[in-house]
Structure formats: C-alpha cells, structure tokens
Write a protein that holds these residues in place. Structure first.
Motif, short mmCIF file in Angstrom:
data_model
loop_
_atom_site.label_atom_id
_atom_site.label_comp_id
_atom_site.label_asym_id
_atom_site.label_seq_id
_atom_site.Cartn_x
_atom_site.Cartn_y
_atom_site.Cartn_z
N LEU A 291 0.81 -1.23 0.00
CA LEU A 291 0.00 0.00 0.00
C LEU A 291 0.84 1.27 0.00
O LEU A 291 0.53 2.21 -0.72
CB LEU A 291 -0.93 0.02 1.20
CG LEU A 291 -2.33 -0.54 0.95
CD1 LEU A 291 -3.15 -0.53 2.23
CD2 LEU A 291 -3.05 0.25 -0.13
N VAL A 292 1.91 1.29 0.80
CA VAL A 292 2.71 2.51 0.89
C VAL A 292 3.25 2.89 -0.49
O VAL A 292 3.11 4.02 -0.95
CB VAL A 292 3.86 2.36 1.89
CG1 VAL A 292 4.76 3.58 1.86
CG2 VAL A 292 3.32 2.16 3.29
N VAL A 295 0.11 3.86 -2.98
CA VAL A 295 -0.59 5.14 -2.89
C VAL A 295 0.34 6.33 -3.13
O VAL A 295 -0.13 7.42 -3.38
CB VAL A 295 -1.33 5.31 -1.54
CG1 VAL A 295 -2.39 4.27 -1.39
CG2 VAL A 295 -0.35 5.28 -0.38
N THR A 296 1.67 6.11 -3.06
CA THR A 296 2.56 7.22 -3.41
C THR A 296 3.04 7.08 -4.85
O THR A 296 4.05 7.65 -5.23
CB THR A 296 3.78 7.27 -2.48
OG1 THR A 296 4.41 5.99 -2.51
CG2 THR A 296 3.41 7.61 -1.07
N LEU A 297 2.32 6.33 -5.64
CA LEU A 297 2.64 6.12 -7.06
C LEU A 297 4.02 5.49 -7.22
O LEU A 297 4.76 5.80 -8.14
CB LEU A 297 2.57 7.43 -7.85
CG LEU A 297 1.27 8.22 -7.70
CD1 LEU A 297 1.35 9.49 -8.50
CD2 LEU A 297 0.09 7.39 -8.15
N GLY A 298 4.37 4.63 -6.29
CA GLY A 298 5.63 3.90 -6.42
C GLY A 298 6.85 4.70 -6.01
O GLY A 298 7.98 4.26 -6.18
N ALA A 299 6.62 5.91 -5.46
CA ALA A 299 7.77 6.76 -5.14
C ALA A 299 8.43 6.37 -3.82
O ALA A 299 9.64 6.42 -3.69
CB ALA A 299 7.33 8.22 -5.10
N VAL A 300 7.62 6.02 -2.83
CA VAL A 300 8.16 5.65 -1.52
C VAL A 300 8.07 4.14 -1.35
O VAL A 300 7.02 3.56 -1.59
CB VAL A 300 7.36 6.35 -0.40
CG1 VAL A 300 7.90 5.93 0.96
CG2 VAL A 300 7.40 7.85 -0.56
N ARG A 302 9.13 0.68 1.08
CA ARG A 302 9.61 0.22 2.39
C ARG A 302 10.03 -1.22 2.26
O ARG A 302 9.31 -2.01 1.71
CB ARG A 302 8.49 0.32 3.44
CG ARG A 302 8.25 1.73 3.86
CD ARG A 302 9.36 2.15 4.81
NE ARG A 302 9.90 3.45 4.41
CZ ARG A 302 10.90 4.01 5.04
NH1 ARG A 302 11.51 3.42 6.03
NH2 ARG A 302 11.34 5.18 4.66
#
Lengths: 302, 316
Positions: A291-292, A295-300, A302
């Motif tokens: 999800l992380v 929802v950041t369009l693959g930018a962030v 983890r």
C-alpha cells in the motif's frame, strides 16, 4: 499536536521516582491511548458503516428524523434496484459492466507498456535516466481538469468522444507512469546477476528477461495491476467529461448522476456506492503489503 | 509487442556457446536497441496523451478559440494570461484554494500522524487497526462526496440528527458560505488522513528500537524522546506525504463537483473548479487553457519540490 499534549498530561503525575507508580502511570496512559484510538476508529469508520446501513434500510427509515441507528427494517430492495430496472437491466448495471471493461483493458495496456519500460530503466544505462523518470512521474500529477480540455478537443477531432476506447487510452496514459515507477522498484529487487548468468548460458538478454526475471516479477506485476485497476475504477473527471451516453458511461458518473433530479433516492445511491466500493476494498486488502508504494505512485518504498 | 521474439528464437545454444560476444553481436539485439524498444512505446503513449494535449493547450492559451463557437482561432498573445492574473474572481478562487489546501493538509497531517503514533505504540492488533483506518482512502471521491452530502444534509442528515440529540442547533453545512468550505475541508480530511497515517506509520516502524532504549536508560522523558528521536527520523518521509497531499489537494476537482458544486455562491470554488466553469460552462476555451497552463506551472513547481525531497530521501 494532540499526541504531545495527551502525553504530557498522562505522564506528568506518575513518572517521577518509584517504579510501581511509574508502571501504573504507564498503564493509565495505555488505557487512554486505546480509548483515543477507539474513538478515532469509530469516527473514521462511521460514514462507511452509515452508508452500508442506509443501503439496507427501507425508504421511510432512510429519511427518518431523528436518524435510526438500530431499529430499522432491513430490505434488499435498493440492491435489487441497482441491477434490475423495470423490464431488464438497469442503466447502473450497464455502467458497472462498462467500468469493468474500461478499467480492465486500460490496466492491461498500462501493464504491457509499463513493465518492459520499467525493466529497461532498471537494467540499462539510459541517457538522462533520472530526468526521464521524473518527467514520467510528473505527467501523472497534471490536473485532470486542465488535461481534459485539450483531450476533449483532440477526441472530438478523431471521433473518440463518448467511446470506451477513448477512456481506455487516457486511463492507460495515467497508469503508465505509476506502473513504471512501481515496477522499477520490483525489478530493482531482482538481482541482475540472474540475467547475466542466463546470458552466460547462451540466452539472449531478451530471453533472460522472459524466462528468468519475468516469472520472479509476477507478484509485483499483480500488485501493480491491482492498483492501476483501482485508480481506473475510481476515476471520475475524465469519465464525466469524455462520455455521455448510457452505453459508454462508467460507474462513477452514473452513480453521481443519481442525484441529478429533484428528489434523490439515497437508499439507491448508498446501495450503488456499496456495490461500487466493495471490489476496491477487497482488492486493496489483497495488496495491503504494497500500500505505501501503491498510494505514493511507487515513489516511496519500504 | 515484445512476446513473439523469445518464442521464435528457440536455438540460443548455437549463437553464443563458444565465444559469447563476438559472433552474437549482429544477431542478438544490442542492449541499447532493447532499451529503446522497451521504453519508447510507453513514452509514445505519454507523449500522445499527456504532452501533446498540454502543448495544444499552450497554443490555445494564446488564442481566443471557443470550442462551441468554432471558427478560426485568433492570436491574442498574452491577453488571456493578463486577464486571468488581473481578475479579482481568480484571486478569490486562489484564496479559497489556499485556505482549502492548507486547512485540509494541516488537519490531515496532525490527525494522521497522531493516529500513526498511537498505532505504533500498540503491540497487538496493529494490522487490523491499520486496515480499518485505511478504508476511507480507498473509496472513490464520488462515493465519498455523495455520501457526505447525504450525511451533511440539513434536514435528514445524520450529522444534524446527532447534533440535535446532543441538544445542539442544526447547521446548514453545505448551504452556508463559511460552513460549506469547512465541510469540504472536513470531508477531504476524513478521506485522506489515512494516507498520512500510512506513510507516517511506515516511518515510525522504521525507527530503530535501540534509540528509544538508549534514551530510556538516560531517563529521557517521553516528550524528549518524541522530539529528539521520533520527529527528526519520521519528518523526511512525512514531508513527502504532505507535499504529495498538497499537490493532490491543489488539483482536486471531483469532491467539489459532487459535494457542493462550487456553491453556495462561489464560496467553495477552487481553481480547478473555476477552470471547469470557464472552459465547459463559459466555453472560453482559450481563457480556460491559459488558466490551466498557469495551474500546470504551479503543479510543476510543487512536483519539483516533491521530487527533490524524494531524491534526498532515497540517497540517505
């Protein structure tokens, strides 16, 4: 800064010297924190629960004043109305089908175009790679209302107005940047050495990609596709400006159209919303691990 | 488009068995060709569907073209731009947008971080809690807008009903100038607090435990730990989330369209909504394009900021 205030208050008295007092203070704070979380959770979830409740209420209970929270008559009429109209399929059910087609095909297109590009960006030294990637992501940030004006004129010229193909193309264009960014992260995680080893065995680079890397990417591709699917499924701005007829319209403008008249059948709106939102929630649950990034369009990542 | 190739070349052994590079070079695709072949289809789609439309909008922004009137477009140079920048109407919309973006993003950040902080301190039930909190974010703005419109209805909305049973007065949420904008901020906050929460949670769980343990040994207070360990370590990631939300809030259209339709009066007309009115209701395509280009410039600046911080985060 609600947190810090709450902390200062609750730690203040019991914090000082003796360990037992300190522990009870900790417990008191813990209880307070749980209570606070519970309240926040109720507030956040209430609208969703209210929507579900409204969708199964009889009409007179929907408009009851004061609102009825528990003692209402349960009915599935509204859900029936979503799918069936007098004499056949309802316009809403047609729009749901359109949504499935548009979201599905545009996602497939974005995946087919985006995954190879992501692989290439990850593996090869491309000229001004960083700039290219940033350019790609920034196309995704363009305000849809602004983009839709020239797109509208463009589609009018080539006859793509009010067609599923038009929607599919623009959704694919909006999902390609996301797919590339998201997939690049997944490709980076697969060691390039696998391909090198395969090439030493005599495979070409392309075959190495196809036979060794691609199978390893499948879970990532699935997750990426699910996000693209959700974005296309939920999209509203392009849908409402580029389509008008019932046979083409996707679900979001169709549901929004339910409130156009003088009286609004909120039971039906709620039922349609539930039917519309349910697949998204299920899909989102399936990809919760990503999800992380999603929802950041693959930018962030983890 | 790439799949037929590996299926047809099914004799890889002969090509490169002895000395891989030398004989193979002519037959196999070079890495460069492969990169171009794999990247260009995606870029072409983007050029056709994102860049070309924007260039067209740029051209239109210098003309007096109207999509309905038709006829040839006349060059008016910077007339559209000066008209927009000088317009009091636009200034008002810019102010509304600013209030909305700042209000919503600040509320989301504070609430989202608070929730993430509370969740990160729980040892059990984290997964379930996170999942439950994330529900609003996954819903379509259409569903969110419609539903809140029903809940905020002055007559039979559940919010007023609850206020009533608490003995408080009724509020005309969506039909009064000031409350309408507040409602918009509240609804956006409701939907996007989970977003900040999700990112903040990712940041919080990545803070190494030993830092807290070391601080505990030094008998540092919770507030001190929060201020000197938690906040500095989570901040870079949080900043990314905040900027992301700011961009999204700036270009938001659908929620306004559904929830208030810009009204009452023009009290909830954000810049994107105004562009829509100028372009699709006023049919001033040229002016709307200039307006749009100006908005794109703002977005580009914000995106650059966002990407810069993202880069910084990645390098650490």
């Amino acid at each position: 800064m609600a947190v810090s205030v709450d902390e200062a208050v609750s730690t203040g008295p019991g914090r000082d010297h003796t360990p037992p007092a300190r522990r009870s203070g900790g417990r008191g704070r813990s209880v307070l924190e749980v209570a606070l979380l519970a309240v926040l959770a109720v507030v956040m979830l209430f609208p969703a629960l209210w929507m579900i409740e409204t969708s199964i209420k009889e009409n007179r209970d929907v408009y009851a004043i004061p609102a009825k929270f528990f003692d209402f008559t349960v009915t599935l009429e509204h859900f029936k109305d979503v799918f069936v109209a007098s004499g056949g399929r309802s316009a809403l059910s047609v729009s749901f089908l359109n949504s499935v087609v548009v979201a599905g095909v545009s996602t497939a297109l974005a995946t087919v175009l985006g995954v190879p590009a992501a692989w290439a960006y990850s593996r090869f030294s491309v000229k001004a790679k960083k700039d290219q990637l940033f350019f790609i992501l920034s196309t995704r940030f363009m305000p849809p209302v602004v983009v839709v004006i020239p797109i509208f004129l463009m589609y009018r010229q080539v006859g793509l107005i009010d067609s599923k193909l038009g929607l599919i193309l623009i959704y694919a264009a909006f999902n390609v940047p996301f797919t590339i960014w998201m997939m690049k992260g997944f490709v980076d995680e697969v060691p390039a050495e696998y391909e090198d080893a395969a090439m030493l065995d005599g495979y070409t680079r392309l075959q190495a990609f196809w036979r060794y890397t691609l199978p390893l990417l499948l879970p990532g591709i699935a997750a990426t596709a699910v996000f693209a699917l959700i974005f296309s499924w939920n999209e509203f701005v392009f849908a409402i400006f580029l389509t008008s007829s019932d046979t083409v319209r996707t679900a979001p403008p169709a549901i929004a159209g339910l409130i156009g008249g003088t009286t609004v059948d909120w039971g039906l709106v709620a039922a349609a919303s539930v039917v519309f939102a349910l697949p998204v929630l299920v899909f989102a649950y399936l990809v919760r691990k990503h999800l992380v990034a999603g929802v950041t369009l693959g930018a962030v990542r983890r | 488009m790439s799949d037929p190739v590996p299926l047809t070349t099914d004799h890889p052994g002969q090509v490169a068995s002895a000395t891989p590079p030398a004989p193979g070079r002519s037959r196999r695709l070079s890495d460069r060709t492969l990169a171009v072949a794999f990247i260009s289809p995606a870029l072409l789609l983007l050029l056709a569907m994102s860049v070309f439309p924007l260039l067209w909008a740029l051209y239109l922004s210098f003309t007096d073209y109207s999509a309905t009137r038709g006829g040839p477009a006349h060059f008016v140079w910077f007339e559209n731009y000066t008209a927009i920048l000088a317009s009091a109407q636009v200034h008002l919309r810019a102010l509304t947008t600013l209030i909305y973006v700042v209000g919503a993003v600040v509320l989301q950040t504070v609430l989202g971080f608070a929730i993430a902080y509370l969740i990160s301190r729980r040892t059990r039930g984290r997964g379930v809690l996170t999942t439950l909190f994330l529900v609003p974010m996954m819903l379509s703005p259409v569903v969110v807008g419609l539903f809140w419109r029903f809940m905020l209805d002055a007559q039979f909305g559940v919010i007023n009903s609850m206020l009533g049973s608490l003995g408080l007065g009724q509020v005309e949420w969506l039909t009064r100038q000031r409350t309408a904008l507040i409602s918009l901020i509240v609804v956006d906050t409701w939907q996007w607090t989970p977003f900040i929460m999700l990112i903040a949670l990712a940041g919080l769980t990545a803070v190494p435990k030993y830092l807290y343990e070391a601080a505990s040994i030094d008998r540092a207070s919770e507030w001190f730990k929060f201020r000197t360990i938690t906040l500095p370590l989570v901040w870079p990631l949080l900043l990314i989330a905040v900027l992301f939300r700011a961009i999204e809030a700036f270009r938001l259209f659908d929620l306004v369209y559904i929830l208030t339709n810009g009204g009452p009066g023009v009290s909830t007309e954000t810049l994107s909504f105004h562009v829509y009115k100028v372009g699709f209701l006023g049919f001033n395509t040229g002016t709307a394009s200039a307006y749009g280009i100006l908005m794109v410039l703002v977005v580009i600046v914000l995106t650059q900021l966002y990407l810069r911080y993202l880069n910084k985060l990645k390098e650490d």
